[in-house]
Design a protein around this motif. Sequence first.
Motif, mmCIF file in Angstrom:
data_model
loop_
_atom_site.group_PDB
_atom_site.id
_atom_site.type_symbol
_atom_site.label_atom_id
_atom_site.label_comp_id
_atom_site.label_asym_id
_atom_site.label_seq_id
_atom_site.Cartn_x
_atom_site.Cartn_y
_atom_site.Cartn_z
ATOM 1 N N SER A 192 4.582 11.010 2.237
ATOM 2 C CA SER A 192 3.338 10.865 2.997
ATOM 3 C C SER A 192 2.685 9.535 2.682
ATOM 4 C CB SER A 192 2.363 11.997 2.647
ATOM 5 O OG SER A 192 1.874 11.821 1.329
ATOM 6 N N PRO A 193 1.850 9.019 3.601
ATOM 7 C CA PRO A 193 1.094 7.802 3.302
ATOM 8 C C PRO A 193 0.194 7.973 2.085
ATOM 9 C CG PRO A 193 1.035 8.265 5.653
ATOM 10 C CD PRO A 193 1.651 9.465 4.995
ATOM 11 N N ALA A 194 -0.385 9.153 1.914
ATOM 12 C CA ALA A 194 -1.270 9.373 0.765
ATOM 13 C C ALA A 194 -0.518 9.168 -0.540
ATOM 14 C CB ALA A 194 -1.863 10.783 0.823
ATOM 15 N N ALA A 195 0.707 9.695 -0.619
ATOM 16 C CA ALA A 195 1.497 9.537 -1.840
ATOM 17 C C ALA A 195 1.875 8.071 -2.050
ATOM 18 C CB ALA A 195 2.752 10.404 -1.761
ATOM 19 N N TYR A 196 2.222 7.379 -0.977
ATOM 20 C CA TYR A 196 2.579 5.965 -1.084
ATOM 21 C C TYR A 196 1.384 5.156 -1.587
ATOM 22 C CZ TYR A 196 3.974 1.233 0.271
ATOM 23 O OH TYR A 196 4.271 -0.113 0.257
ATOM 24 N N HIS A 197 0.247 5.311 -0.942
ATOM 25 C CA HIS A 197 -0.920 4.507 -1.321
ATOM 26 C C HIS A 197 -1.451 4.908 -2.696
ATOM 27 C CE1 HIS A 197 -1.051 2.306 2.379
ATOM 28 N NE2 HIS A 197 -1.089 3.409 3.100
ATOM 29 N N ARG A 198 -1.298 6.158 -3.072
ATOM 30 C CA ARG A 198 -1.693 6.578 -4.419
ATOM 31 C C ARG A 198 -0.818 5.885 -5.469
ATOM 32 N NH1 ARG A 198 -1.943 11.481 -3.391
ATOM 33 N NH2 ARG A 198 0.168 12.117 -3.969
ATOM 34 N N LEU A 199 0.484 5.822 -5.209
ATOM 35 C CA LEU A 199 1.386 5.142 -6.138
ATOM 36 C C LEU A 199 1.032 3.666 -6.258
ATOM 37 C CD1 LEU A 199 3.930 4.913 -7.896
ATOM 38 C CD2 LEU A 199 5.260 4.653 -5.776
ATOM 39 N N VAL A 200 0.848 2.999 -5.120
ATOM 40 C CA VAL A 200 0.504 1.574 -5.148
ATOM 41 C C VAL A 200 -0.822 1.359 -5.873
ATOM 42 C CG1 VAL A 200 -0.121 -0.408 -3.706
ATOM 43 C CG2 VAL A 200 1.858 1.003 -3.108
ATOM 44 N N GLY A 201 -1.811 2.206 -5.602
ATOM 45 C CA GLY A 201 -3.095 2.091 -6.282
ATOM 46 C C GLY A 201 -2.969 2.266 -7.790
ATOM 47 N N ASP A 202 -2.165 3.241 -8.210
ATOM 48 C CA ASP A 202 -1.935 3.455 -9.644
ATOM 49 C C ASP A 202 -1.272 2.231 -10.274
ATOM 50 O OD1 ASP A 202 -3.055 5.967 -9.486
ATOM 51 O OD2 ASP A 202 -1.121 7.032 -9.454
ATOM 52 N N MET A 203 -0.350 1.615 -9.543
ATOM 53 C CA MET A 203 0.329 0.430 -10.066
ATOM 54 C C MET A 203 -0.651 -0.724 -10.263
ATOM 55 S SD MET A 203 3.787 0.711 -7.730
ATOM 56 C CE MET A 203 4.541 -0.821 -8.294
ATOM 57 N N VAL A 204 -1.539 -0.924 -9.304
ATOM 58 C CA VAL A 204 -2.522 -2.005 -9.426
ATOM 59 C C VAL A 204 -3.497 -1.709 -10.566
ATOM 60 C CG1 VAL A 204 -4.411 -3.219 -8.270
ATOM 61 C CG2 VAL A 204 -2.306 -2.667 -7.002
ATOM 62 N N ARG A 205 -3.973 -0.467 -10.647
ATOM 63 C CA ARG A 205 -4.935 -0.113 -11.702
ATOM 64 C C ARG A 205 -4.326 -0.196 -13.095
ATOM 65 N NH1 ARG A 205 -6.601 3.292 -7.497
ATOM 66 N NH2 ARG A 205 -5.140 4.924 -8.096
ATOM 67 N N SER A 206 -3.022 -0.136 -13.184
ATOM 68 C CA SER A 206 -2.371 -0.251 -14.488
ATOM 69 C C SER A 206 -2.531 -1.639 -15.093
ATOM 70 C CB SER A 206 -0.874 0.065 -14.353
ATOM 71 O OG SER A 206 -0.181 -1.037 -13.768
ATOM 72 N N THR A 207 -2.823 -2.639 -14.272
ATOM 73 C CA THR A 207 -2.929 -4.066 -14.613
ATOM 74 C C THR A 207 -1.588 -4.702 -14.932
ATOM 75 O OG1 THR A 207 -3.331 -3.938 -17.028
ATOM 76 C CG2 THR A 207 -5.250 -3.660 -15.550
ATOM 77 N N VAL A 208 -0.510 -3.970 -14.781
ATOM 78 C CA VAL A 208 0.809 -4.583 -14.942
ATOM 79 C C VAL A 208 1.070 -5.560 -13.801
ATOM 80 C CG1 VAL A 208 3.302 -4.109 -15.027
ATOM 81 C CG2 VAL A 208 1.697 -2.634 -16.257
ATOM 82 N N ILE A 209 0.528 -5.269 -12.621
ATOM 83 C CA ILE A 209 0.581 -6.190 -11.491
ATOM 84 C C ILE A 209 -0.858 -6.553 -11.116
ATOM 85 C CG2 ILE A 209 2.793 -5.319 -10.667
ATOM 86 C CD1 ILE A 209 1.289 -3.787 -8.492
ATOM 87 N N LEU A 210 -1.005 -7.661 -10.404
ATOM 88 C CA LEU A 210 -2.342 -8.144 -10.056
ATOM 89 C C LEU A 210 -2.923 -7.416 -8.865
ATOM 90 C CD1 LEU A 210 -4.643 -10.206 -10.428
ATOM 91 C CD2 LEU A 210 -3.341 -11.771 -8.941
ATOM 92 N N ASP A 211 -2.083 -7.195 -7.835
ATOM 93 C CA ASP A 211 -2.587 -6.639 -6.588
ATOM 94 C C ASP A 211 -1.435 -6.038 -5.805
ATOM 95 O OD1 ASP A 211 -1.227 -8.839 -5.431
ATOM 96 O OD2 ASP A 211 -3.051 -10.048 -5.421
#
Length: 369
Positions: A192-211
């Motif tokens: 689902s889009p929700a799962a995709y965007h949740r994963l991407v958001g978690d990745m950004v919030r981790s600070t391992v990536i910038l954006d």
Amino acid sequence: MLLVDVRNGRPRSVSGQVLTQAAPAAPADHAGPEGSGGGAQGAVEGEFQQQQIETHTPPVADLDTLRTEVRRWRAEAVAAARRTGSNVAALATSPLPVRPVTSRTRRYLWLEDRYQLTAREHLVCGCHVHVSVESDEEGVAVLDRIRVWLPALLALSANSPFWNGQDSGYASYRSQALAKLPSWGPTDVLGSPAAYHRLVGDMVRSTVILDEGMVYFDARLAKRYPTVEVRAADVCFSVEEAVVVAALCRGLVETAAQEWAAGERAPDVPTQMLRFATWQAGREGLEGRLLDWRTGLPAPCWSVLDGLLDHVGPALEEAGDLVVVKEGLARVREEGNGAIRQRAMFAHTGQLLDVVAESVRETARHDER
């Protein structure tokens, strides 16, 4: 693509000079190492390292126009580079030794500081294909269904056997360089889009990536455009190979969208096995065996590619692309892809400079084949 010295073939950190000589860039969805454009017009743009340049084409509906646009923007890059005493080589890594020089933008400097040696060594060029989708829901459904075929696209396009003056032993060493980046690689089935965007958001919030632009999945939802961006392939040695890869990507997206609309489930293949398949594709290219996701076992590379063609054949035929793709695949089967052609030239002359020179000639070709 690489910017190389006209005299010795070594990469040159002159992208800023080249950009002043090129046509103005359209607004782009720029995304860091191996970032992709995707603006409404074609352009020549800078990239992560100053020894590389990016070209992108405007949205097109047919392969003849795509061929014209790819050739046009490669020609624009070549002309601009030559005004600086440089050439352009469509190679996914540098055969000759190079010390990459990072472009001096905020996000690229952040990336260099965050990833340290990994970033300082990182000089790779990919072929990214945007295919339109109707919605994020359709886009994620497509991502879930095309993931199993992306290693085959890597094998087909493999164009990086040499790395810093030596044969890497891989058909695509670019894929090994990318494996060092934390956000690279295949994704799970997300559903689902929700799962995709949740994963991407978690990745950004981790600070391992910038954006979000630093999410380097093999395929992803584009940040600013209603497209799926397929990122698995090496930059293609020739224009014709790029056209074939683009047509296969569109065929994959259309086929996946139809499967989703018909209620067919996405293939349940573990992500770890897709990582294995990607490694195998990068290692063997078109000269060995690939992992067939349908069995999980090695199979001759052309058997897997024939399976891909069968899978997307109806979509290719509906778009009018089937003949072009069949002819293009037959040509690659006869002449080899970039990795095969690079190694053949080196075997013939023993000089990596000649490998670069052959790519420079092919990149500058204007004639139809």
